[in-house]
Design a protein around this motif. Structure first.
Motif, PDB file in Angstrom:
ATOM      1  N   VAL A  44       0.865  -1.173   0.000  1.00  0.00           N
ATOM      2  CA  VAL A  44       0.000   0.000   0.000  1.00  0.00           C
ATOM      3  C   VAL A  44       0.902   1.223   0.000  1.00  0.00           C
ATOM      4  O   VAL A  44       1.761   1.368   0.868  1.00  0.00           O
ATOM      5  CB  VAL A  44      -0.918   0.027   1.241  1.00  0.00           C
ATOM      6  CG1 VAL A  44      -1.720   1.318   1.282  1.00  0.00           C
ATOM      7  CG2 VAL A  44      -1.837  -1.180   1.248  1.00  0.00           C
ATOM      8  N   ASP A  45       0.735   2.072  -0.984  1.00  0.00           N
ATOM      9  CA  ASP A  45       1.491   3.324  -1.087  1.00  0.00           C
ATOM     10  C   ASP A  45       0.499   4.462  -0.864  1.00  0.00           C
ATOM     11  O   ASP A  45      -0.175   4.906  -1.777  1.00  0.00           O
ATOM     12  CB  ASP A  45       2.141   3.436  -2.470  1.00  0.00           C
ATOM     13  CG  ASP A  45       3.033   4.653  -2.612  1.00  0.00           C
ATOM     14  OD1 ASP A  45       2.871   5.622  -1.843  1.00  0.00           O
ATOM     15  OD2 ASP A  45       3.890   4.640  -3.510  1.00  0.00           O
ATOM     16  N   ARG A  46       0.385   4.895   0.380  1.00  0.00           N
ATOM     17  CA  ARG A  46      -0.594   5.926   0.731  1.00  0.00           C
ATOM     18  C   ARG A  46      -0.291   7.251   0.041  1.00  0.00           C
ATOM     19  O   ARG A  46      -1.207   7.937  -0.390  1.00  0.00           O
ATOM     20  CB  ARG A  46      -0.644   6.130   2.241  1.00  0.00           C
ATOM     21  CG  ARG A  46      -1.233   4.952   2.973  1.00  0.00           C
ATOM     22  CD  ARG A  46      -1.235   5.204   4.473  1.00  0.00           C
ATOM     23  NE  ARG A  46      -1.641   4.026   5.188  1.00  0.00           N
ATOM     24  CZ  ARG A  46      -2.849   3.882   5.705  1.00  0.00           C
ATOM     25  NH1 ARG A  46      -3.739   4.827   5.580  1.00  0.00           N
ATOM     26  NH2 ARG A  46      -3.154   2.778   6.348  1.00  0.00           N
ATOM     27  N   ARG A  49      -1.408   6.868  -3.385  1.00  0.00           N
ATOM     28  CA  ARG A  49      -2.768   6.307  -3.419  1.00  0.00           C
ATOM     29  C   ARG A  49      -2.848   5.095  -4.341  1.00  0.00           C
ATOM     30  O   ARG A  49      -3.702   5.005  -5.214  1.00  0.00           O
ATOM     31  CB  ARG A  49      -3.767   7.381  -3.818  1.00  0.00           C
ATOM     32  CG  ARG A  49      -3.807   8.534  -2.849  1.00  0.00           C
ATOM     33  CD  ARG A  49      -4.817   9.551  -3.272  1.00  0.00           C
ATOM     34  NE  ARG A  49      -6.121   8.893  -3.408  1.00  0.00           N
ATOM     35  CZ  ARG A  49      -7.244   9.339  -2.906  1.00  0.00           C
ATOM     36  NH1 ARG A  49      -7.254  10.456  -2.253  1.00  0.00           N
ATOM     37  NH2 ARG A  49      -8.364   8.682  -3.084  1.00  0.00           N
ATOM     38  N   VAL A  51      -2.457   0.638  -4.583  1.00  0.00           N
ATOM     39  CA  VAL A  51      -2.451  -0.654  -3.912  1.00  0.00           C
ATOM     40  C   VAL A  51      -1.976  -1.684  -4.922  1.00  0.00           C
ATOM     41  O   VAL A  51      -2.517  -1.780  -6.018  1.00  0.00           O
ATOM     42  CB  VAL A  51      -3.872  -1.038  -3.417  1.00  0.00           C
ATOM     43  CG1 VAL A  51      -3.862  -2.415  -2.776  1.00  0.00           C
ATOM     44  CG2 VAL A  51      -4.406   0.007  -2.446  1.00  0.00           C
TER      45      VAL A  51
END
Length: 57
Positions: A44-46, A49, A51
């Motif tokens: 997950v790369d917040r 944004r 996944v």
């Protein structure tokens, strides 16, 4: 699965989240839109944004 692109396939995880199963995964080459896939969350790369998903065993 919601969309097939050369990079792989986008899969709807829930109402608000879609993730990418990369073309390196077998389903990334052979799956079609509307097909259901069992996936697992790999990353997950917040900040971006994003996944990244892989096929569930």
């Amino acid at each position: 699965m919601t969309k097939v692109i050369p990079l792989g396939v986008f899969v709807r995880v829930n109402e608000f989240v879609e993730g990418l199963v990369h073309a390196d995964e077998p389903a990334g080459r052979s799956a079609g839109e509307g097909q259901e896939l069992r996936v697992r969350i790999l990353e997950v790369d917040r900040a971006r944004r994003r996944v990244r998903l892989g096929l569930a065993g």
